[in-house]
Design an enzyme around this catalytic site. Structure first.
Site, short mmCIF file in Angstrom:
data_model
loop_
_atom_site.label_atom_id
_atom_site.label_comp_id
_atom_site.label_asym_id
_atom_site.label_seq_id
_atom_site.Cartn_x
_atom_site.Cartn_y
_atom_site.Cartn_z
N ASP A 1 -23.44 -10.07 -8.64
CA ASP A 1 -24.07 -11.39 -8.77
C ASP A 1 -25.17 -11.34 -9.83
OD1 ASP A 1 -24.57 -14.04 -8.14
OD2 ASP A 1 -25.97 -13.55 -6.54
N GLU B 1 -25.63 -13.00 -15.39
CA GLU B 1 -25.50 -13.85 -16.61
C GLU B 1 -26.37 -13.37 -17.77
OE1 GLU B 1 -26.10 -15.07 -13.48
OE2 GLU B 1 -23.97 -15.52 -13.23
N ASP C 1 -22.75 -21.17 -7.22
CA ASP C 1 -23.49 -21.97 -6.22
C ASP C 1 -23.09 -23.45 -6.23
OD1 ASP C 1 -24.65 -19.57 -5.79
OD2 ASP C 1 -26.58 -20.07 -6.71
C1 GLC Z 1 -26.99 -16.37 -5.82
C2 GLC Z 1 -25.50 -16.28 -5.50
C3 GLC Z 1 -25.30 -16.60 -4.03
C4 GLC Z 1 -26.11 -15.63 -3.19
C5 GLC Z 1 -27.58 -15.71 -3.57
C6 GLC Z 1 -28.41 -14.66 -2.85
O1 GLC Z 1 -27.44 -17.66 -5.70
O2 GLC Z 1 -24.76 -17.15 -6.31
O3 GLC Z 1 -23.94 -16.53 -3.71
O4 GLC Z 1 -25.96 -15.93 -1.84
O5 GLC Z 1 -27.72 -15.50 -4.96
O6 GLC Z 1 -27.98 -13.39 -3.14
#
Ligand code: GLC
Length: 805
Positions: free
Chosen positions: A395, A398, A471
């Site tokens: 995650d 980017e 998200d």
């Molecule tokens: C980001 C991710 C989400 C995750 C959050 C906390 O927003 O896209 O899926 O739950 O981070 O890690």
């Protein structure tokens, strides 16, 4: 001309061809204002490189395919150079240098804008293509908007865009590849340039489509085939295809930000088991870590991770943990100290390590474009792997950071020793993180397949990872957008994709959740996820009806697993996605682009899904050419027709293509449970012949790459009146010993023969919905017509089996 302009804003195009040279399959041109190099990659794929000054070293993170030797010809006239293969003809106008592509029989596919062709403003390079009459544009990866992108423009700049709106751009992923369609012709253009780039499909102008990048070479691949499927096959020859994911990763997956402590995780999983809702994967979001430090466990919340994970495994559930690239700056923290010592982090040009804030506070970031750093990061998974974790969720890559993720452009990356600024590297950072995680996990996991998931990526990401669309929000509009995003990703080489089912931010209404679970069951990657400030979002938390609907659709997913696994195998073999926009098979049928039908898709080769808002009871669905069976009622319908169909929240509109073979199995609670030894082979009679490639392997190792698979073609021929299950290929024994044949839509009184001997078929009244989806009487409030289906059981021997009538 252009007197009033400064040097940097002056528009300059390629100019006149001054010299040309053909070396093997490469045609090199020099022009007044630049150079071009055209490589015949294969008969249907030409690569075009254009620069102002000199070519830089040929290197790509996206392209792994190599040119293939093929027949080609160069013809020269006073004003043109014509490069042709058996499939494609490129006419290069000499003055000025402009490119026009034709089919081998002379139909115009695509041409440069006469005046602009490829040109520059400062370092920005753009190729302008004349808009063709009725031209449509599809693909471009994870992009919001309509299926047909005509009239829109998009920006590629991987961006953490929390709670993105249904029209926001850019999002997390860059795939600079689209497919153009007009006059019955299809072509693909892949611009392999990682700088920030823009695609304009006739937005704010009626003259051209264009693609441009802030800097670097114009480097694009022109792909032509009669079929969109052929273009996808060529595109994935260039950028690679996925490997088989673990079978368990195709099951239902439950996530939330965050399940903790360990007892709560077990509690959630036990709840699934008690309620008989199938489940294969549970996720640990950022709270599993100690102060959000990657490769650590929280000392009290997860005091004995190995025990937890093994307890989960004994319940048939795999554990996936989140990993973010930000490594906390903290004395004594191993990953930080070690990374610093070994020079693994990205730096400013003056050598100072770059620091930004994310969950753990101030962080450094591994340089995933540096081979040694990829290996370093990959090795760091040894602890998690030893604890039994086998899923890794990448995650924030980017790179996301507080302050809008505005990492300075000058930050330096290794770029495989060639060095590049963040300005060039941002769009590939996420893919290289996922690659590093994949390569590390694969090395550590002793031939077991890991599940790798990423949020950010670039063209080619399918080689390493699955992707989810970040998200999203709990809204009907987002649910529908999700279908388009996955369909578009499928048109861009990425098959293993999913959305946060139920919506990430905000609370879903019960009906929205129920409908979304239905749609999610018909998406490649099937995971519910939600934000930390939303209500509990497991299926039972929305009340009994939603729980029942959820169980039914999740169960249906498991019953369809043999069909789904075969669809993934097709992605591995040919690049054909699991979620198939109707633009793949019904490309020139205008109706499919209609606003109300554009979300429809085929899930695998023959199940048509019409995603529908949960607030409706009736919906219009477009059935393209052919004949279709309503999945719920079994009633046969003519294609090329717009129908109105019922869609109360427990009925997601689903249709089966006539002629389809759909292999199914009995319902199980997870993929670790044996589905028994009977395969249910549903055949839906129709006028058109079909072929289904049935595929199995052990579901968890890479032995299939060495021949340990079980594959057999199943062909249906309504004219010759037979169904053939061809002899088995591969060395894997196959799970099912018997097959129950369920023949739908055959007239009564037919005599069936098996391998020339007589075979009795019993006609049986079945409630199709009951047979396919559920036998939960509580749930079956709706009327379903009873259908006559012919049923017989056969031994699934390895030799060819012929059923004729
Ligand atoms: C980001 C991710 C989400 C995750 C959050 C906390 O927003 O896209 O899926 O739950 O981070 O890690």
């Amino acid at each position: 001309m252009n007197q009033a302009f400064t040097q940097s804003s002056q528009h300059n195009s390629l100019g006149k061809v001054t010299t040309h040279r053909l070396t093997g399959q490469v045609l090199s041109l020099e022009t007044d204002n630049g150079k071009a190099e055209i490589t015949v990659f294969n008969p249907g794929v030409f690569r075009i490189r254009i620069v102002k000054d000199a070519f830089t070293e040929d290197f790509s993170y996206a392209v792994t395919g190599k040119p293939e030797k093929c027949e080609m010809n160069l013809a020269e006239t006073n004003d043109k150079l014509v490069l042709s293969t058996g499939k494609l003809k490129l006419e290069i106008n000499r003055n000025p240098a402009r490119f026009t592509f034709y089919t081998s029989d002379g139909r115009l596919i695509n041409s440069d804008d006469k005046a602009f062709g490829t040109s520059w403003i400062g370092t920005e390079v753009t190729t302008y293509k004349k808009l063709q009459e009725g031209e449509r544009f599809i693909g471009l990866g994870e992009k919001t908007g309509n299926l047909d992108r005509r009239g829109s423009a998009y920006d590629n700049w991987n961006t953490d865009n929390p709670r993105y709106g249904p029209n926001d751009d850019p999002l997390y992923v860059t795939i600079p590849f689209y497919i153009g369609l007009h006059s019955g012709l299809a072509y693909g253009i892949f611009m392999d340039n990682t700088h920030r780039s823009r695609f304009n499909f006739g937005a704010s102008n009626d003259r051209f489509s264009s693609f441009s990048a802030d800097d670097g070479e114009m480097d694009y691949y022109f792909i032509h085939d009669d079929k969109v499927a052929g273009i996808l096959s060529d595109y994935t020859l260039l950028t690679g295809r996925m490997t088989m994911p673990p079978l368990w990763a195709l099951g239902y997956q439950q996530c939330r930000w965050s399940y903790f402590p360990d007892s709560e995780v077990l509690n959630v999983v036990r709840n699934f088991r008690d309620r008989k809702i199938p489940l294969d994967v549970i996720y640990l979001d950022i709270h599993y870590m100690d102060a959000y430090k990657i490769f650590t466990w929280h000392p009290t919340r997860f005091s004995n991770p190995a025990k937890l994970i093994s307890d989960l495994k004994s319940l048939g559930v795999h554990t996936t943990v989140i990993v973010d690239p930000g490594i906390k700056v903290e004395k004594g923290y191993e990953a930080y100290e070690d990374g610093l010592k070994k020079d693994m982090f990205i730096k400013y040009p003056d050598g100072q390590v770059y620091t930004a804030q994310v969950w753990p506070g101030w962080c450094h970031f591994p340089d995933f474009t540096k081979p040694a750093a990829r290996e370093w990061w990959g090795d760091k998974f040894s602890g998690l792997v030893a604890d039994g974790v086998d899923g890794f969720w990448n995650d924030m890559n980017e790179i996301a950071s507080w302050g809008g993720g505005t990492t300075p452009h000058m930050v330096q990356l290794d770029w495989e020793g060639k060095h590049a600024a963040y300005r060039q590297a941002k769009n590939v950072y996420g893919m290289e993180m996922a690659r590093s995680t994949y390569e590390g996990a694969r090395k550590l996991m002793n031939n077991q397949r890991p599940l790798i998931l990423t949020r950010a990526g670039y063209a080619g990401l399918q080689r390493y990872t699955a992707l989810w669309t970040g998200d999203n929000q709990a809204s009907e509009e987002h649910m529908m957008l999700g279908a388009r995003l996955l369909n578009s990703l499928g048109l861009s080489g990425v098959s293993f994709t999913g959305v946060d089912v139920g919506g990430f931010s905000k609370d879903a209404t019960p009906s929205l959740f129920a409908r979304w679970i239905g749609i999610g069951a018909f998406s490649p990657f099937f995971r519910s996820h939600t934000h930390y400030d939303t209500k509990s979002a497991e299926p039972w938390t929305y009340g009994e009806t939603v729980e029942n609907i959820s169980r039914n659709y999740i169960q249906l997913r498991y019953k369809l697993m043999p069909y789904i696994y075969a669809a993934f195998h097709e992605s591995v073999e040919t690049g054909m996605p699991v979620n198939r926009s109707l633009a793949i098979d019904y490309t020139f049928d205008e109706k499919i682009y209609n606003y109300i039908y554009q979300n429809q898709y085929l899930f695998g080769p023959s199940i048509l899904v019409a995603p529908t808002e949960s607030t409706r009871d009736l919906v219009k669905v477009y059935l393209p050419a052919g004949e279709w069976y309503n999945f719920h009622t079994g009633i046969k319908l003519q294609g090329n027709s717009e129908i109105t169909t019922e869609c109360p929240v427990h009925i997601l509109p689903l249709f089966i293509k006539a002629g389809a073979v759909i292999p199914m199995q009995k319902a199980v609670q997870s993929t670790s449970e044996s589905p028994g030894d009977v395969l249910y082979l549903h055949l839906f009679s129709g006028n058109e012949s079909s072929e289904f490639v049935y595929y199995e392997d052990d579901g968890n190792s890479y032995n299939y790459e060495k021949g340990a698979f079980y594959k057999r073609s199943i062909t249906f021929d309504p004219v010759k009146r037979h169904l053939k299950i061809l002899a088995k290929e591969g060395s894997f024994p196959g799970r099912f010993k018997k097959a129950q044949l369920l023949l739908h839509g055959f007239p009564e009184g037919l005599k069936f023969k098996l391998n020339n001997g007589a075979l009795a078929f019993e006609g049986s009244e079945i409630d199709l919905f009951n047979a396919l989806v559920t036998n939960d009487p509580q749930y079956l409030e709706t009327k379903h017509s009873k259908l006559e289906v012919l049923i017989a059981e056969i031994n699934l021997v390895d030799d060819e089996i012929t059923l004729s009538w």
